[in-house]
Design a protein around this motif. Sequence first.
Motif, mmCIF file in Angstrom:
data_model
loop_
_atom_site.group_PDB
_atom_site.id
_atom_site.type_symbol
_atom_site.label_atom_id
_atom_site.label_comp_id
_atom_site.label_asym_id
_atom_site.label_seq_id
_atom_site.Cartn_x
_atom_site.Cartn_y
_atom_site.Cartn_z
ATOM 1 N N LYS A 35 0.808 -1.213 0.000
ATOM 2 C CA LYS A 35 0.000 0.000 0.000
ATOM 3 C C LYS A 35 0.843 1.266 0.000
ATOM 4 O O LYS A 35 0.383 2.325 -0.416
ATOM 5 N N GLU A 36 2.073 1.181 0.503
ATOM 6 C CA GLU A 36 2.909 2.375 0.598
ATOM 7 C C GLU A 36 3.630 2.706 -0.696
ATOM 8 O O GLU A 36 4.402 3.658 -0.761
ATOM 9 N N THR A 37 3.408 1.917 -1.750
ATOM 10 C CA THR A 37 4.070 2.164 -3.032
ATOM 11 C C THR A 37 3.140 2.885 -4.000
ATOM 12 O O THR A 37 1.921 2.971 -3.781
ATOM 13 N N ASP A 38 3.710 3.360 -5.090
ATOM 14 C CA ASP A 38 2.929 4.055 -6.116
ATOM 15 C C ASP A 38 2.374 3.041 -7.117
ATOM 16 O O ASP A 38 2.637 3.105 -8.314
ATOM 17 N N TYR A 39 1.590 2.103 -6.595
ATOM 18 C CA TYR A 39 1.068 1.044 -7.450
ATOM 19 C C TYR A 39 -0.029 1.542 -8.383
ATOM 20 O O TYR A 39 -0.316 0.929 -9.402
ATOM 21 N N ALA A 40 -0.624 2.682 -8.051
ATOM 22 C CA ALA A 40 -1.709 3.214 -8.886
ATOM 23 C C ALA A 40 -1.212 3.575 -10.276
ATOM 24 O O ALA A 40 -1.913 3.360 -11.273
ATOM 25 N N GLN A 41 -0.003 4.127 -10.359
ATOM 26 C CA GLN A 41 0.546 4.483 -11.668
ATOM 27 C C GLN A 41 0.801 3.248 -12.506
ATOM 28 O O GLN A 41 0.504 3.216 -13.703
ATOM 29 N N GLU A 42 1.357 2.203 -11.886
ATOM 30 C CA GLU A 42 1.585 0.946 -12.612
ATOM 31 C C GLU A 42 0.265 0.336 -13.051
ATOM 32 O O GLU A 42 0.158 -0.199 -14.157
ATOM 33 N N TYR A 43 -0.748 0.451 -12.201
ATOM 34 C CA TYR A 43 -2.068 -0.074 -12.545
ATOM 35 C C TYR A 43 -2.610 0.597 -13.799
ATOM 36 O O TYR A 43 -3.164 -0.059 -14.689
ATOM 37 N N GLU A 44 -2.460 1.911 -13.882
ATOM 38 C CA GLU A 44 -2.955 2.640 -15.048
ATOM 39 C C GLU A 44 -2.206 2.230 -16.325
ATOM 40 O O GLU A 44 -2.809 2.121 -17.395
ATOM 41 N N GLN A 45 -0.905 2.014 -16.210
ATOM 42 C CA GLN A 45 -0.126 1.577 -17.372
ATOM 43 C C GLN A 45 -0.587 0.206 -17.851
ATOM 44 O O GLN A 45 -0.750 -0.029 -19.051
ATOM 45 N N ILE A 46 -0.797 -0.706 -16.904
ATOM 46 C CA ILE A 46 -1.249 -2.058 -17.267
ATOM 47 C C ILE A 46 -2.654 -1.990 -17.873
ATOM 48 O O ILE A 46 -2.939 -2.631 -18.889
ATOM 49 N N LYS A 47 -3.518 -1.196 -17.264
ATOM 50 C CA LYS A 47 -4.889 -1.081 -17.748
ATOM 51 C C LYS A 47 -4.932 -0.504 -19.153
ATOM 52 O O LYS A 47 -5.716 -0.952 -20.004
ATOM 53 N N ASP A 48 -4.083 0.479 -19.418
ATOM 54 C CA ASP A 48 -4.044 1.082 -20.748
ATOM 55 C C ASP A 48 -3.579 0.071 -21.783
ATOM 56 O O ASP A 48 -4.096 0.029 -22.909
ATOM 57 N N SER A 49 -2.599 -0.762 -21.400
ATOM 58 C CA SER A 49 -2.110 -1.786 -22.333
ATOM 59 C C SER A 49 -3.171 -2.833 -22.608
ATOM 60 O O SER A 49 -3.371 -3.251 -23.751
ATOM 61 N N VAL A 50 -3.883 -3.260 -21.562
ATOM 62 C CA VAL A 50 -4.933 -4.275 -21.730
ATOM 63 C C VAL A 50 -6.087 -3.724 -22.548
ATOM 64 O O VAL A 50 -6.694 -4.427 -23.364
ATOM 65 N N ARG A 51 -6.387 -2.436 -22.370
ATOM 66 C CA ARG A 51 -7.505 -1.810 -23.082
ATOM 67 C C ARG A 51 -7.293 -1.819 -24.599
ATOM 68 O O ARG A 51 -8.247 -1.856 -25.372
ATOM 69 N N LYS A 52 -6.041 -1.784 -25.022
ATOM 70 C CA LYS A 52 -5.731 -1.735 -26.443
ATOM 71 C C LYS A 52 -5.861 -3.100 -27.117
ATOM 72 O O LYS A 52 -5.745 -3.215 -28.328
ATOM 73 N N GLN A 53 -6.054 -4.139 -26.308
ATOM 74 C CA GLN A 53 -6.103 -5.484 -26.859
ATOM 75 C C GLN A 53 -7.446 -6.130 -26.554
ATOM 76 O O GLN A 53 -7.955 -5.997 -25.448
ATOM 77 N N ARG A 54 -7.979 -6.808 -27.522
ATOM 78 C CA ARG A 54 -9.181 -7.600 -27.282
ATOM 79 C C ARG A 54 -8.799 -8.845 -26.508
ATOM 80 O O ARG A 54 -7.648 -9.258 -26.480
ATOM 81 N N GLN A 55 -9.792 -9.488 -25.928
ATOM 82 C CA GLN A 55 -9.536 -10.612 -25.037
ATOM 83 C C GLN A 55 -8.883 -11.789 -25.757
ATOM 84 O O GLN A 55 -8.013 -12.436 -25.234
ATOM 85 N N ARG A 56 -9.309 -12.072 -26.974
ATOM 86 C CA ARG A 56 -8.778 -13.220 -27.703
ATOM 87 C C ARG A 56 -8.229 -12.777 -29.042
ATOM 88 O O ARG A 56 -8.721 -11.838 -29.657
ATOM 89 N N VAL A 57 -7.220 -13.489 -29.484
ATOM 90 C CA VAL A 57 -6.616 -13.181 -30.777
ATOM 91 C C VAL A 57 -7.401 -13.896 -31.874
ATOM 92 O O VAL A 57 -7.773 -15.061 -31.743
#
Length: 499
Positions: A236-258
């Motif tokens: 909880k004491e880390t800046d995990y929110a920024q990493e979360y946003e980066q991961i979420k942005d990457s996942v958002r660009k991809q559909r679930q299945r190829v």
Amino acid sequence: LPAAIREPNTSSSLHPSLPPSLRSLRNKRLYLAAFAAVLGNFNFGFALVYPSPVIPALEAHPSPALRLDQHTASWFGSVFTLGAAAGGLSAMLLNDRLGRKLSIMFSALPSAVGYALMAGAQGIGMLLLGRVLTGYAGGVTSASIPVYISEISHPGVRGMLGACPQIMAVLGSLILYALGKYLRLVLDWRWLAVAGEVPVLAMILLLCFMPNSPRFLLSQGKDEEALGSLCWLRGKETDYAQEYEQIKDSVRKQRQRVSCAEIKDPFIYKPILIAVGMRFLQQLSGVTCVLVYLQSIFKKTSVILKPEYDAALVGLVRLFSVAIAAVSMDKAGRKILLFVSAGVMLVSNLTMGLYIHFIPASQNGTVANKTLVTSANLPAEPTNYITLIPLLATMFFIMGYAMGWGPITWLLMSEILPLKARGVASGLCVVVSWLTAFTLTQFFLRVVEAFGLEVPFLFFAVICAGNVLFTGCCVPETKGRSLEQIEAFFRTGRRSFMR
């Protein structure tokens, strides 16, 4: 956005002297989750070499129903790889349907049943079925554990944690050898199968309390759960929110299945071809053949070592070398270790092949130069110090493999595969790997009988030279890069993303 992201980060007040990335690396929960997962690799290493102490006991078993001859003993040893290939095939669906963590937990069921069948075996059929089931479990974990660890790891320790599956597999093999020697003296061989149940139960109990991969949860639309998972893994004491946003942005660009049309996209097929090619070349380098037929190879070359200590010595060398790779992977980088590894294996295989070809039979003990199977029944040759050459060549080969092409191929597989194809492609890599291993181990003895022992070693040397070229031309350096940066590199081809 979830409340945890809207709130300002207060980590600097808790640890003002530490940057966010370093505070994240000090979270012990990440290492606990990785340890819980790699217990599956411990079980894999244990099950892989299970026949080593058991086959001699079954060859002398008083019951005809359980007594192994040469043919059934070879199947008892090799059928594991067929089960592993089937496990890798099913992991192509399990990884994306159940998730990485649940796939690892699912492997506990066939593994536990397999050990139970071997512990209570009343015939050879039960033994072979038990080996197939434990192999199947190993195939599932081989495809799921590297992906799980890669997706939960921080880039700063992903190399070290990515080497842990290989370390645990080697450790499992060493424990099996130690237990085999002890149980053979005081207890029946069946207790080895009972002992195999222990890491399986420990794994599934620990994983019940571990989170799933944040990237998988986001791909399933479980945003809140993904945020909670990342918070647990980073602290909880880390800046995990920024990493979360980066991961979420990457996942958002991809559909679930190829889709089939997307396979033609270089962003999809290039990393898959690299990962599959590495798994294929890894097995063609000869490591499975060397490990499976190690004692026969040592007998054939009459090394100055008692055969019963061969496996333990090689296991210690493997453990030491993988530990070196784990420590240096995040510092030296992946590619330099792959180059060194392939170079050492090349020199070792070449030395072994030339030694067997040029040293007279009277000096190297190769009286039966056309067979490995019958060499075990031949009288021992007089000790000759020149036989240190094949011993050292084999040890250096195992060392070279364990510090590069062993652990790094699994790590790179989980790093470079795109998220939308990661589950299916990792299963494909495992299938290719174990089918290649099965084919190679089946044809190894036939080639030796037809052409001599030096031919496969010279072939392995040629493959290792190809490994050097493949590393230089195809493998990207992923040291210190996030999975999102690696995906951006393949998507755009711009090397600036990898700097």
